[in-house]
Design an enzyme around this catalytic site. Structure first.
Site, PDB file in Angstrom:
ATOM      1  CG  HIS A 101      -1.947   1.007   1.281  1.00 19.81           C
ATOM      2  ND1 HIS A 101      -3.138   0.888   0.606  1.00 19.81           N
ATOM      3  CD2 HIS A 101      -2.005   2.192   1.933  1.00 19.81           C
ATOM      4  CE1 HIS A 101      -3.892   1.957   0.843  1.00 19.81           C
ATOM      5  NE2 HIS A 101      -3.226   2.766   1.641  1.00 19.81           N
TER       6      HIS A 101
ATOM      7  CG  ASP B  88      -0.986   5.530   2.561  1.00 18.59           C
ATOM      8  OD1 ASP B  88      -2.144   5.419   2.128  1.00 18.59           O
ATOM      9  OD2 ASP B  88      -0.527   4.809   3.472  1.00 18.59           O
TER      10      ASP B  88
ATOM     11  CG  MET C 147      -0.664  11.430   2.198  1.00 19.90           C
ATOM     12  SD  MET C 147      -0.515  11.491   3.997  1.00 19.90           S
ATOM     13  CE  MET C 147      -0.925   9.799   4.416  1.00 19.90           C
TER      14      MET C 147
ATOM     15  CG  HIS D  63      -5.018   5.662  -0.193  1.00 18.75           C
ATOM     16  ND1 HIS D  63      -5.055   5.590   1.194  1.00 18.75           N
ATOM     17  CD2 HIS D  63      -6.048   6.467  -0.554  1.00 18.75           C
ATOM     18  CE1 HIS D  63      -6.066   6.324   1.628  1.00 18.75           C
ATOM     19  NE2 HIS D  63      -6.676   6.862   0.598  1.00 18.75           N
TER      20      HIS D  63
ATOM     21  CG  MET E 205      -9.885   6.732   4.142  1.00 21.70           C
ATOM     22  SD  MET E 205      -8.303   5.885   3.988  1.00 21.70           S
ATOM     23  CE  MET E 205      -7.507   6.317   5.541  1.00 21.70           C
TER      24      MET E 205
ATOM     25  N   GLY F   1      -4.312  10.908   6.476  1.00 18.03           N
ATOM     26  CA  GLY F   1      -3.222  11.874   6.637  1.00 18.03           C
ATOM     27  C   GLY F   1      -2.054  11.336   7.439  1.00 18.03           C
ATOM     28  CG  PHE F   2      -1.146  12.315  10.293  1.00 16.24           C
ATOM     29  CD1 PHE F   2       0.115  12.868  10.068  1.00 16.24           C
ATOM     30  CD2 PHE F   2      -2.261  13.130  10.189  1.00 16.24           C
ATOM     31  CE1 PHE F   2       0.249  14.216   9.753  1.00 16.24           C
ATOM     32  CE2 PHE F   2      -2.138  14.481   9.878  1.00 16.24           C
ATOM     33  CZ  PHE F   2      -0.880  15.029   9.667  1.00 16.24           C
ATOM     34  N   GLY F   3      -0.331   7.886   9.925  1.00 15.83           N
ATOM     35  CA  GLY F   3      -0.364   6.525  10.453  1.00 15.83           C
ATOM     36  C   GLY F   3      -0.521   6.564  11.960  1.00 15.83           C
ATOM     37  N   GLY F   4      -0.775   5.413  12.554  1.00 22.37           N
ATOM     38  CA  GLY F   4      -0.770   5.285  14.001  1.00 22.37           C
ATOM     39  C   GLY F   4      -1.985   5.824  14.729  1.00 22.37           C
TER      40      GLY F   4
ATOM     41  CG  ASP G 167      -5.764   2.945   4.600  1.00 22.86           C
ATOM     42  OD1 ASP G 167      -4.943   2.766   5.525  1.00 22.86           O
ATOM     43  OD2 ASP G 167      -5.532   3.671   3.618  1.00 22.86           O
ATOM     44  N   GLY G 168      -6.546   2.048   8.168  1.00 26.42           N
ATOM     45  CA  GLY G 168      -6.369   2.928   9.313  1.00 26.42           C
ATOM     46  C   GLY G 168      -6.699   2.250  10.624  1.00 26.42           C
ATOM     47  N   GLY G 169      -5.714   2.170  11.502  1.00 29.11           N
ATOM     48  CA  GLY G 169      -5.939   1.580  12.821  1.00 29.11           C
ATOM     49  C   GLY G 169      -6.169   0.082  12.801  1.00 29.11           C
TER      50      GLY G 169
ATOM     51  CB  SER H 178       1.766   1.847  13.186  1.00 29.94           C
ATOM     52  OG  SER H 178       0.366   1.901  13.239  1.00 29.94           O
TER      53      SER H 178
END
Ligand code: DX5
Ligand code: ZN
Length: 228
Positions: free
Chosen positions: A38, A40, A42, A71, A142, A147-150, A178-180, A201
């Site tokens: 993946h 990312d 931005m 993405h 999403m 915008g951010f990982g973690g 995608d995310g968390g 992460s």
């Protein structure tokens, strides 16, 4: 067009990789059992962060034969679609919120011979993508604000995933979250209907020695076999 892979698809996001060693990182997660990679993108405009563009995707391409799952968190996206296709993207996802001519963007991605993905933010209803379903091979939901990982998984997205699952029934469309995503949250997304799982992460934190184990743990949490 590729058909859907049986079992969960794990797509490590290199957003959490060591940016000083991206080639080695892509190689390492590929060997550790990643199904897709993946990437990312931005622009500091559609999302409040900046990453990389098509030249980096091109530079990474020789490091892995896995599906490059690009993405795009950029607006506008249309002027860059051909460049990402030429760089070696296999799937290109654009955000439904990123511009007024999303149908044209999806048409362009398919005309470039790539898998077309539609991404949506946690606050966007499933109905926003309903008119586009015939145009897509992939829905990228999403499960954090992009915008951010973690960041932490947003539970209200589960209902949207379930709606998208119902909307895409009987079609060859991947539903990617995608995310968390962690070994703990992945099961919730899978139960709601997702079959592809981005993890940044949860894969990269701790370094390459643990990649295989962490990918296997996410796969197992999604209901897949641990042996891969
Ligand atoms: C966020 C990106 C994600 C991110 C996920 O905007 O789209 O792909 O890398 O990172 P984790 O898995 O750490 O939430
Ligand atoms: Zn992403």
């Amino acid at each position: 067009m590729t058909t859907r892979t049986a079992g969960p698809i794990i797509s490590p996001s290199i957003l959490s990789a060591d940016f000083a060693a991206l080639g080695e990182e892509v190689r390492a997660v590929s060997e550790a059992g990643a199904d897709w990679i993946h990437l990312d993108v931005m622009d500091g405009h559609f999302v409040p962060n900046i990453t990389f563009g098509p030249d980096v995707v091109k530079a990474l391409r020789p490091h892995s034969a896995k599906v490059f799952d690009v993405h795009l968190m950029i607006a506008p996206a249309d002027p860059y679609l051909a460049a990402f296709a030429a760089a070696g993207a296999d799937a290109i996802s654009v955000h439904v919120e990123a511009g007024p001519h999303i149908h044209r963007s999806l048409q362009t991605i398919r005309a470039l011979g790539k898998r077309a993905g539609i991404a949506l933010n946690p606050g966007t209803p499933a109905s926003a993508i309903e008119p586009l379903i015939d145009m897509v091979d992939l829905v990228l939901m999403m499960t954090v604000n992009p915008g951010f990982g973690g960041q932490n998984f947003i539970p209200s997205t589960l209902e949207t995933i379930a709606r998208i699952k119902a909307m895409t029934a009987g079609r060859d469309i991947d539903i990617e979250v995608d995310g968390g995503i962690t070994p703990e949250t992945v099961g919730l997304a899978a139960a709601a209907g997702a079959n592809a799982f981005v993890a940044g992460s949860a894969v990269f934190k701790g370094g390459p020695a643990g990649y295989a184990e962490r990918i296997a743990a996410i796969r197992a949490g999604a209901g897949g076999s641990v042996a891969c």
